[in-house]
Design an enzyme around this catalytic site. Structure first.
Site: not given
Length: 219
Positions: A8, A10
């Site tokens: 991922d 963020d």
């Protein structure tokens, strides 16, 4: 055997959470809506349109889909303009080191982010060199907790889900990894990502040595 890693963006590679918060807060203030860090935390890992619906529900407000889309676009414009402030110094501690080690050891690496601005963020970080595959909010139609973005990454790397480890900081992201049959590493508090196969408080702790030690039968 583990051959690939999916990250991922963020909260794992970099922290744009404060930029997102400021953009949502700007929009909420303009609309006269209540918005704070507690509500903001509920937006972690979900799409822009789902996020604005969470804010609406909290404020017991309702708007038609067209207006919602316009407001989501407005928030995104505020956020994107703030990305110009990011530099190659804005990796979370430990993230760049891990990506470098994965490159050195020849693992496949994919990005699996719900963000439609992921490419811009990677450019600001000068991080493209670390990724073989970029999966973002434009790559699939169903966002987390559906596993589609991670399945996209593994397919593009020509790997099976059980040959990949997913790194996530959101509950919905770990749910997505599990739904897709991936191994998972959670970054963050136990109450949020404690259901991952392995959890660290921060990326600084998530060294390749620690990961190999935990998943020793898979390397």
């Amino acid at each position: 055997m583990i051959k690939g890693f999916i990250f991922d963006l963020d909260g794992v590679i970099t922290d744009t959470a404060e930029l997102h918060y400021k953009a949502w807060k700007n929009l909420a203030d303009e609309m006269g809506w209540d918005f704070d860090y507690e509500i903001n935390d509920k937006l972690r890992g979900i799409s822009r349109m789902d996020s604005i619906k969470v804010i609406l529900d909290h404020n017991q407000a309702s708007l038609d889909e067209e207006t919602l889309a316009e407001l989501a676009t407005k928030k995104n414009d505020i956020y994107v303009s703030s990305l110009d402030e990011m530099t190659s110094e804005d990796y979370l501690p430990g993230a760049k080191e891990l990506l470098t080690h994965l490159r050195t050891e020849g693992f496949n690496v994919a990005l699996g982010s719900a963000s439609k601005n992921a490419i811009k963020v990677l450019q600001q970080l000068n991080a493209n060199m670390y990724f073989d595959v970029i999966g973002d909010g434009n790559s699939v139609s169903k966002s987390k907790p559906e596993p589609d973005i991670f399945l996209y990454g593994s397919e593009k790397m020509k790997l099976q889900p059980d040959e990949c480890i997913v790194f996530e900081d959101a509950e919905s992201g770990i749910d997505a990894a599990k739904a897709g049959g991936f191994y998972s590493v959670g970054i963050g508090p136990k109450e949020r990502v404690g259901h991952a196969d392995l959890r660290f408080d921060s990326m600084a702790e998530a060294t390749l040595f620690e990961i190999k030690s935990h998943f020793k039968d898979l390397f």
